[in-house]
Design an enzyme around this catalytic site. Sequence first.
Site, short mmCIF file in Angstrom:
data_model
loop_
_atom_site.label_atom_id
_atom_site.label_comp_id
_atom_site.label_asym_id
_atom_site.label_seq_id
_atom_site.Cartn_x
_atom_site.Cartn_y
_atom_site.Cartn_z
N GLU A 114 17.21 -58.45 -12.17
CA GLU A 114 16.96 -58.80 -13.57
C GLU A 114 17.78 -57.96 -14.54
O GLU A 114 18.21 -56.85 -14.22
CB GLU A 114 15.49 -58.56 -13.95
CG GLU A 114 14.48 -59.40 -13.23
CD GLU A 114 13.99 -58.77 -11.95
OE1 GLU A 114 14.64 -57.81 -11.47
OE2 GLU A 114 12.95 -59.22 -11.45
N CYS A 129 18.74 -53.84 -20.94
CA CYS A 129 18.31 -53.01 -19.82
C CYS A 129 18.93 -53.61 -18.56
O CYS A 129 18.67 -54.77 -18.23
CB CYS A 129 16.78 -53.07 -19.77
SG CYS A 129 16.07 -52.32 -18.31
N CYS A 136 15.20 -50.79 -4.67
CA CYS A 136 15.33 -49.34 -4.86
C CYS A 136 14.76 -48.65 -3.63
O CYS A 136 13.79 -49.12 -3.05
CB CYS A 136 14.57 -48.92 -6.12
SG CYS A 136 14.73 -47.15 -6.47
N CYS A 140 8.65 -44.94 -5.73
CA CYS A 140 7.62 -44.41 -6.64
C CYS A 140 6.42 -45.37 -6.61
O CYS A 140 6.60 -46.58 -6.70
CB CYS A 140 8.15 -44.30 -8.07
SG CYS A 140 9.66 -43.35 -8.17
N CYS A 143 5.67 -48.24 -9.33
CA CYS A 143 6.78 -49.13 -9.74
C CYS A 143 6.89 -50.32 -8.79
O CYS A 143 6.82 -50.16 -7.57
CB CYS A 143 8.07 -48.31 -9.74
SG CYS A 143 9.54 -49.29 -10.03
N CYS A 356 8.81 -52.04 -18.33
CA CYS A 356 9.22 -51.00 -17.38
C CYS A 356 8.41 -51.07 -16.09
O CYS A 356 7.19 -51.14 -16.13
CB CYS A 356 8.96 -49.62 -17.96
SG CYS A 356 9.94 -49.27 -19.39
#
Length: 363
Positions: A114, A129, A136, A140, A143, A356
Amino acid sequence: MPRQRGFITTFYTKDFYVTIFNMEKVVLAKYTYEKLCEYFESLGEKKFRANQVFSWIWAKNAKNFSDMTDVKKELREYLSENCQILDCKIKKRQISSDGTIKYLIEYHDGLCAEAVLMRFDNRANLSMCVSSQVGCKMGCKFCATGKNGFKRNLESYEIASQILLAQNDTDLKITNVVFMGQGEPLDNYENVLGALKIINQNLQISIRRITISTCGIVDKIYELANNELVATLAISLHFSNHNQRKEIMPIERKFDLEELKAALIEYNRKTKDRITIEYILIGGLNDSKEAALELIKYLDGIKCNINLIPYNSVNDEFDFKKPDKKDMMRFKYILESAGKKVTIRLERGADIDAACGQLAGKN
Ligand code: SAH
Ligand code: SF4
């Protein structure tokens, strides 16, 4: 001008020879300015033609070669047949009630990431952004990005292509870029540095208006401090207590808070820049008075601004909650009383999962 692109492969099967024409087009956005000049030279074209095409791609939002009206017709036709500007496309576009646009971008290999376009009221800024990886590796727990695992790094031009696609889609000029989409930028260091160069030099976005956000890959922070282009550095700190941070952010096991602090002080010294400290407030977990005092102590000696981010719900596996407004204001007030500059990040695009931590490549 050469008549054919690509190459021809011939192979033998039981009954006959098969010839495959490789129809792959040359992707012009992959080329640096120098490379584009060489390519045009190989076509027998003058350098100013390369200048024209470069400017159409990066400065004038050309969607296809027919838009390039000052390029002679014969060359435009050759380019349409043998080249493409980008090798990715907008697969899906979602528009939030607050005007935020989330793009799902599909790359040449079918993988998607995205990019989110945000407009903040009363400011002449249009912020993009961008994603630096598909997925990833950092894991975390708060997330959504890491949940589908890591797929691959994005190339420099693939990162910059996200901006081109959004500019072409809206006919607007993007003024600010944040590396806060999918991925950990410092885990794709070389390509992110390459992307910084393209965004700054080709897309003409000031380096002061580019922010790289990292969960704290300490060795790369030292390298970044010596880079010729110094973007704003944002650190996803979120916890200033080692035991708590290591449970929720695995990076703390590799580079702990003390090592991170030493790197940030060195970054301040080398670049003379303030760092942005990002701190997600999770209800009942890291939003207490004690947590605020611990954060103040940790930040002692680091020149920074603090950006508080109310937790966005993404995870049903862990019992994370949004913070109470009252706790959020108390946290902010305690930091401000200690002389810190604090802002609370506006939540954008939550109704389309564009806020976020909510980017997970969902189609
Ligand atoms: N990997 C980089 C950049 C991408 S994440 C980094 O971690 O900094 C962008 C920002 O969103 C980071 O500050 C990240 O911690 C934050 N974030 C992740 N999940 C979130 C959530 N559920 N709610 C609010 N912010 C979140
Ligand atoms: Fe990766 Fe950043 Fe999400 Fe952590 S917060 S998993 S580093 S994208």
